[in-house]
Design a protein around this motif. Structure first.
Motif, PDB file in Angstrom:
ATOM      1  N   SER A  45       6.470  33.652 -51.902  1.00  0.00           N
ATOM      2  CA  SER A  45       7.846  33.212 -51.673  1.00  0.00           C
ATOM      3  C   SER A  45       7.976  32.489 -50.340  1.00  0.00           C
ATOM      4  CB  SER A  45       8.794  34.418 -51.722  1.00  0.00           C
ATOM      5  OG  SER A  45       8.763  35.031 -52.995  1.00  0.00           O
ATOM      6  N   THR A  46       7.331  33.016 -49.311  1.00  0.00           N
ATOM      7  CA  THR A  46       7.383  32.365 -48.000  1.00  0.00           C
ATOM      8  C   THR A  46       6.693  31.015 -48.021  1.00  0.00           C
ATOM      9  OG1 THR A  46       7.339  34.567 -46.990  1.00  0.00           O
ATOM     10  CG2 THR A  46       6.934  32.694 -45.551  1.00  0.00           C
ATOM     11  N   ALA A  47       5.580  30.918 -48.741  1.00  0.00           N
ATOM     12  CA  ALA A  47       4.875  29.643 -48.834  1.00  0.00           C
ATOM     13  C   ALA A  47       5.720  28.601 -49.553  1.00  0.00           C
ATOM     14  CB  ALA A  47       3.547  29.835 -49.561  1.00  0.00           C
ATOM     15  N   LEU A  48       6.399  28.994 -50.616  1.00  0.00           N
ATOM     16  CA  LEU A  48       7.241  28.048 -51.346  1.00  0.00           C
ATOM     17  C   LEU A  48       8.476  27.661 -50.541  1.00  0.00           C
ATOM     18  CD1 LEU A  48       7.057  29.481 -54.973  1.00  0.00           C
ATOM     19  CD2 LEU A  48       6.124  27.308 -54.182  1.00  0.00           C
ATOM     20  N   SER A  49       9.069  28.622 -49.839  1.00  0.00           N
ATOM     21  CA  SER A  49      10.245  28.305 -49.030  1.00  0.00           C
ATOM     22  C   SER A  49       9.899  27.442 -47.832  1.00  0.00           C
ATOM     23  CB  SER A  49      10.919  29.597 -48.552  1.00  0.00           C
ATOM     24  OG  SER A  49      10.040  30.338 -47.722  1.00  0.00           O
ATOM     25  N   GLY A  50       8.621  27.424 -47.444  1.00  0.00           N
ATOM     26  CA  GLY A  50       8.203  26.578 -46.332  1.00  0.00           C
ATOM     27  C   GLY A  50       7.897  25.151 -46.723  1.00  0.00           C
ATOM     28  N   SER A  51       8.075  24.812 -48.001  1.00  0.00           N
ATOM     29  CA  SER A  51       7.836  23.441 -48.434  1.00  0.00           C
ATOM     30  C   SER A  51       8.908  22.517 -47.872  1.00  0.00           C
ATOM     31  CB  SER A  51       7.846  23.366 -49.967  1.00  0.00           C
ATOM     32  OG  SER A  51       9.089  23.796 -50.479  1.00  0.00           O
ATOM     33  N   PRO A  52       8.592  21.248 -47.623  1.00  0.00           N
ATOM     34  CA  PRO A  52       9.580  20.326 -47.063  1.00  0.00           C
ATOM     35  C   PRO A  52      10.807  20.217 -47.949  1.00  0.00           C
ATOM     36  CG  PRO A  52       7.383  19.375 -46.982  1.00  0.00           C
ATOM     37  CD  PRO A  52       7.281  20.619 -47.811  1.00  0.00           C
ATOM     38  N   PRO A  53      12.024  20.293 -47.389  1.00  0.00           N
ATOM     39  CA  PRO A  53      13.230  20.230 -48.216  1.00  0.00           C
ATOM     40  C   PRO A  53      13.445  18.877 -48.872  1.00  0.00           C
ATOM     41  CG  PRO A  53      13.790  20.225 -45.882  1.00  0.00           C
ATOM     42  CD  PRO A  53      12.317  20.502 -45.967  1.00  0.00           C
ATOM     43  N   ASN A  54      12.868  17.818 -48.298  1.00  0.00           N
ATOM     44  CA  ASN A  54      13.031  16.487 -48.881  1.00  0.00           C
ATOM     45  C   ASN A  54      11.924  16.134 -49.863  1.00  0.00           C
ATOM     46  OD1 ASN A  54      11.059  16.405 -46.964  1.00  0.00           O
ATOM     47  ND2 ASN A  54      11.711  14.483 -46.010  1.00  0.00           N
ATOM     48  N   CYS A  55      11.047  17.097 -50.167  1.00  0.00           N
ATOM     49  CA  CYS A  55       9.979  16.853 -51.133  1.00  0.00           C
ATOM     50  C   CYS A  55      10.544  16.986 -52.545  1.00  0.00           C
ATOM     51  CB  CYS A  55       8.837  17.845 -50.916  1.00  0.00           C
ATOM     52  SG  CYS A  55       7.469  17.660 -52.093  1.00  0.00           S
ATOM     53  N   PRO A  56      10.417  15.976 -53.392  1.00  0.00           N
ATOM     54  CA  PRO A  56      10.947  16.081 -54.754  1.00  0.00           C
ATOM     55  C   PRO A  56      10.291  17.225 -55.513  1.00  0.00           C
ATOM     56  CG  PRO A  56      10.404  13.798 -54.207  1.00  0.00           C
ATOM     57  CD  PRO A  56       9.848  14.649 -53.106  1.00  0.00           C
ATOM     58  N   ALA A  57      11.076  17.858 -56.363  1.00  0.00           N
ATOM     59  CA  ALA A  57      10.566  18.996 -57.125  1.00  0.00           C
ATOM     60  C   ALA A  57       9.429  18.588 -58.047  1.00  0.00           C
ATOM     61  CB  ALA A  57      11.703  19.627 -57.929  1.00  0.00           C
ATOM     62  N   ALA A  58       9.498  17.378 -58.589  1.00  0.00           N
ATOM     63  CA  ALA A  58       8.438  16.922 -59.490  1.00  0.00           C
ATOM     64  C   ALA A  58       7.109  16.789 -58.756  1.00  0.00           C
ATOM     65  CB  ALA A  58       8.829  15.586 -60.121  1.00  0.00           C
ATOM     66  N   VAL A  59       7.153  16.298 -57.520  1.00  0.00           N
ATOM     67  CA  VAL A  59       5.928  16.171 -56.721  1.00  0.00           C
ATOM     68  C   VAL A  59       5.381  17.548 -56.385  1.00  0.00           C
ATOM     69  CG1 VAL A  59       4.990  15.331 -54.533  1.00  0.00           C
ATOM     70  CG2 VAL A  59       6.653  13.952 -55.795  1.00  0.00           C
ATOM     71  N   LEU A  60       6.276  18.473 -56.042  1.00  0.00           N
ATOM     72  CA  LEU A  60       5.845  19.832 -55.722  1.00  0.00           C
ATOM     73  C   LEU A  60       5.184  20.495 -56.931  1.00  0.00           C
ATOM     74  CD1 LEU A  60       6.014  21.846 -53.312  1.00  0.00           C
ATOM     75  CD2 LEU A  60       8.080  22.756 -54.376  1.00  0.00           C
ATOM     76  N   ALA A  61       5.759  20.292 -58.105  1.00  0.00           N
ATOM     77  CA  ALA A  61       5.200  20.899 -59.314  1.00  0.00           C
ATOM     78  C   ALA A  61       3.844  20.298 -59.665  1.00  0.00           C
ATOM     79  CB  ALA A  61       6.175  20.720 -60.478  1.00  0.00           C
ATOM     80  N   ARG A  62       3.710  18.976 -59.555  1.00  0.00           N
ATOM     81  CA  ARG A  62       2.452  18.320 -59.899  1.00  0.00           C
ATOM     82  C   ARG A  62       1.362  18.625 -58.883  1.00  0.00           C
ATOM     83  NH1 ARG A  62       2.218  13.840 -63.095  1.00  0.00           N
ATOM     84  NH2 ARG A  62       0.972  12.703 -61.553  1.00  0.00           N
ATOM     85  N   THR A  63       1.746  18.878 -57.642  1.00  0.00           N
ATOM     86  CA  THR A  63       0.759  19.141 -56.603  1.00  0.00           C
ATOM     87  C   THR A  63       0.254  20.580 -56.642  1.00  0.00           C
ATOM     88  OG1 THR A  63       1.818  17.493 -55.185  1.00  0.00           O
ATOM     89  CG2 THR A  63       0.328  19.040 -54.131  1.00  0.00           C
ATOM     90  N   LEU A  64       1.169  21.528 -56.792  1.00  0.00           N
ATOM     91  CA  LEU A  64       0.790  22.945 -56.747  1.00  0.00           C
ATOM     92  C   LEU A  64       0.510  23.531 -58.125  1.00  0.00           C
ATOM     93  CD1 LEU A  64       3.305  24.274 -54.051  1.00  0.00           C
ATOM     94  CD2 LEU A  64       0.982  23.407 -53.732  1.00  0.00           C
ATOM     95  N   GLY A  65       0.802  22.768 -59.174  1.00  0.00           N
ATOM     96  CA  GLY A  65       0.550  23.275 -60.514  1.00  0.00           C
ATOM     97  C   GLY A  65       1.517  24.345 -60.947  1.00  0.00           C
ATOM     98  N   ILE A  66       2.737  24.307 -60.450  1.00  0.00           N
ATOM     99  CA  ILE A  66       3.741  25.286 -60.834  1.00  0.00           C
ATOM    100  C   ILE A  66       4.726  24.655 -61.802  1.00  0.00           C
ATOM    101  CG2 ILE A  66       3.535  26.546 -58.669  1.00  0.00           C
ATOM    102  CD1 ILE A  66       6.005  25.150 -57.656  1.00  0.00           C
ATOM    103  N   ASP A  67       5.496  25.486 -62.471  1.00  0.00           N
ATOM    104  CA  ASP A  67       6.474  24.992 -63.433  1.00  0.00           C
ATOM    105  C   ASP A  67       7.573  24.214 -62.722  1.00  0.00           C
ATOM    106  OD1 ASP A  67       9.164  25.679 -65.222  1.00  0.00           O
ATOM    107  OD2 ASP A  67       7.349  25.369 -66.435  1.00  0.00           O
ATOM    108  N   ILE A  68       8.104  23.189 -63.418  1.00  0.00           N
ATOM    109  CA  ILE A  68       9.100  22.324 -62.795  1.00  0.00           C
ATOM    110  C   ILE A  68      10.374  23.096 -62.478  1.00  0.00           C
ATOM    111  CG2 ILE A  68       9.924  21.589 -65.049  1.00  0.00           C
ATOM    112  CD1 ILE A  68       9.863  19.532 -61.765  1.00  0.00           C
ATOM    113  N   THR A  69      10.729  24.070 -63.291  1.00  0.00           N
ATOM    114  CA  THR A  69      11.935  24.859 -63.009  1.00  0.00           C
ATOM    115  C   THR A  69      11.763  25.696 -61.745  1.00  0.00           C
ATOM    116  OG1 THR A  69      11.119  26.615 -64.484  1.00  0.00           O
ATOM    117  CG2 THR A  69      12.596  24.968 -65.439  1.00  0.00           C
ATOM    118  N   VAL A  70      10.564  26.232 -61.553  1.00  0.00           N
ATOM    119  CA  VAL A  70      10.285  26.985 -60.321  1.00  0.00           C
ATOM    120  C   VAL A  70      10.349  26.057 -59.113  1.00  0.00           C
ATOM    121  CG1 VAL A  70       8.576  28.375 -59.101  1.00  0.00           C
ATOM    122  CG2 VAL A  70       8.878  28.645 -61.567  1.00  0.00           C
TER     123      VAL A  70
END
Length: 228
Positions: free
Chosen positions: A126-151
């Motif tokens: 949870s701390t690692a995900l909350s530390g992600s840049p706030p201006n990073c698009p969710a789609a980029v975050l999902a494709r980079t970390l391999g997590i679900d787009i809703t997460v």
């Protein structure tokens, strides 16, 4: 686990040579890239690649370039696994092998290995995900970390709200602070009873009203205060 504790643990895993390299790498994948033990246990040696002098790991659709200390641990683990495959004459592609030949480590065993390092799995992720840049698009975050787009959308919104709340709190604290007392050394010329001119500094308080000192001339300050 707050963000400071996460980075403290990450630094320990980067530099503590008394720990097993595969445990250090697995812990860093959770602390830095929010990977669950189940996802870490399914990684293979082919997920680590080196191109142009940079070491990347494929956690999702887009490979992530690893910083030098993490890249060293990842490359070391790939070399160990490939050497074990050659010596054991087995075709095991898993980056983290399990107790049975040709099988990866189980998600439960990987979780226990991380807990022995003092990492609380859910809190660290949870701390690692909350530390992600706030201006990073969710789609980029999902494709980079391999997590679900809703997460990714949920955590991206949470990070943006945290930053907005922090900015509002800082702004509120700044605006609520009283102005600093400033002294303006403005000298005004006054004529004494004897006909001589003298200058006395004039002080301005935080309310903007000049303070000229005792109004009754000729009396010392102590006498003036006693008469009050």
């Amino acid at each position: 686990m707050d963000d400071e504790a996460r980075w403290t643990t990450a630094r320990r895993l980067l530099h503590d040579d008394t720990l097993k390299p595969e445990s250090r790498l697995a812990g860093l994948l959770l602390l830095l890239y929010a990977q669950w033990p189940a996802a870490i246990s399914r990684l293979t040696v082919d997920h680590i690649e080196e191109t142009g002098g940079a070491v990347r790991i494929r956690l999702g659709a887009v490979p992530v370039e690893l910083p030098a200390p993490v890249a060293e641990l990842a490359f070391h683990q790939v070399a160990v696994r490939r050497s074990h495959t050659v010596l054991g004459r087995t075709d095991s592609p898993w980056l983290f092998s399990g107790g049975q030949p040709g099988r990866p480590i189980s998600a439960w065993a990987m979780g226990e290995r991380l807990r022995k390092l003092g990492i609380r799995l859910a809190e660290a992720r949870s701390t690692a995900l909350s530390g992600s840049p706030p201006n990073c698009p969710a789609a980029v975050l999902a494709r980079t970390l391999g997590i679900d787009i809703t997460v990714a959308v949920t955590w991206q919104r949470a990070a943006a709200e945290d930053w907005a709340a922090y900015a509002a709190e800082v702004s509120r604290r700044t605006s609520s602070q009283p102005p600093i007392y400033e002294q303006e050394h403005r000298h005004e010329t006054r004529r004494s009873p004897r006909g001589h001119y003298r200058s006395r500094p004039r002080f301005r308080t935080h309310l903007g009203h000049p303070s000229r000192g005792p109004r009754r001339r000729g009396l010392p300050l102590r006498a003036h205060s006693r008469r009050r």
